[in-house]
Design an enzyme around this catalytic site. Sequence first.
Site, PDB file in Angstrom:
ATOM      1  N   HIS A 243       0.860  -1.270  -0.011  1.00 28.17           N
ATOM      2  CA  HIS A 243      -0.058  -0.092   0.041  1.00 28.17           C
ATOM      3  C   HIS A 243       0.716   1.256  -0.002  1.00 28.17           C
ATOM      4  O   HIS A 243       0.793   2.170  -0.821  1.00 28.17           O
ATOM      5  CB  HIS A 243      -1.106  -0.046   1.087  1.00 28.17           C
TER       6      HIS A 243
HETATM    7  C1  BDR Z   1      -2.971   0.700   5.496  1.00 27.41           C
HETATM    8  O1  BDR Z   1      -3.227   0.250   6.703  1.00 27.41           O
HETATM    9  C2  BDR Z   1      -2.110  -0.382   7.285  1.00 27.41           C
HETATM   10  O2  BDR Z   1      -2.135  -1.586   7.895  1.00 27.41           O
HETATM   11  C3  BDR Z   1      -0.914  -0.209   6.255  1.00 27.41           C
HETATM   12  O3  BDR Z   1       0.415   0.246   6.722  1.00 27.41           O
HETATM   13  C4  BDR Z   1      -1.359   0.829   5.063  1.00 27.41           C
HETATM   14  O4  BDR Z   1      -1.132   2.120   5.505  1.00 27.41           O
HETATM   15  C5  BDR Z   1      -3.906  -0.148   4.461  1.00 27.41           C
HETATM   16  O5  BDR Z   1      -5.094  -0.170   4.762  1.00 27.41           O
END
Ligand code: BDR
Length: 313
Positions: A243
């Site tokens: 992400h």
């Molecule tokens: C986001 O949530 C976190 O778990 C990850 O680091 C990312 O920023 C994804 O939904």
Amino acid sequence: MRPARIIIDTDPGQDDAVAILLALASPEEVEVLGITAVAGNVPLALTARNARMVCELAGKTDVPVLAGCDAPLSRPLVTAEHVHGKTGLDGIELPAPQMPLAEGHAVDFIVETLRREPAGSITLVTIGPLTNIATAFRQAPDIIPRVARIVMMGGAYFEVGNITPAAEFNIYVDPEAAAEVFAAGVPLVVMPLDVTHKALTTRPRVEAFRALGTRVGTAVAAWTDFFERFDKEKYGSEGAPLHDPCTIAWLIRPELFTGREINVEIETEGSFTLGMTVADWWRVSGRAPNALFIGDVDAEGFFALLTERLARL
Ligand code: BDR
Ligand code: CA
């Protein structure tokens, strides 16, 4: 072109760690003025520690790391150890950080930096819940028009949610903060799950990290191996979404991404939809656009960029 001057607001998290590494490896395009930690994937004490471990892994110990808010504006903290492990950086054991936290509160650092530097020269890259940013905007509304833009990982439209059926984690943890940031009038670039779920760590991509044969390559491969297990099981996908590095990749090579200028509102009340990003992708609401909402990425180009840059560290 001069590099974008950025503050990374983060809750590391393996994918946050990769985003930080990508930024630190790319000084021609991004200059990291500071890293501000927030509670999110794991509690603040761990995110503030993990951010420093990542700087040390990159050999960049001159970047100030500051601790920020330890809980959302008006809700108890929700964490994600089920994805990221107990430490937030499970997958490889790294040495405890030697570099100290920079003095002061992350929110004050954000306010002071924005007041000191020329208006329109600082980009905020937010890859965790938006508590630090909303707190800074509440405390010092004069900084809001000074922010060049916010490049954010958060939200979803077509992919809807990951922490609840309707909400993405970063927005869900502090929906009031997110609502204030989306309403602030700052230019926003949003990397929702719709795009990050296309940036998947397939086996050859992870092996390319490992094949770098460096400490950084080994760590990134071990981290992605770790958090893949959860996403593969959940989505039945080939790998896990990387992400947060999408934000930094957009600053380096925006042509890898496509999206739409649309209106996005944050649900702060719905009993089933709390934290939902109500994204007007089809432009049916008549509400004014407030974000460039990204929908697609050239995943091969993204991973090629990431691997090339990580090789520099
Ligand atoms: C986001 O949530 C976190 O778990 C990850 O680091 C990312 O920023 C994804 O939904
Ligand atoms: Ca994150």
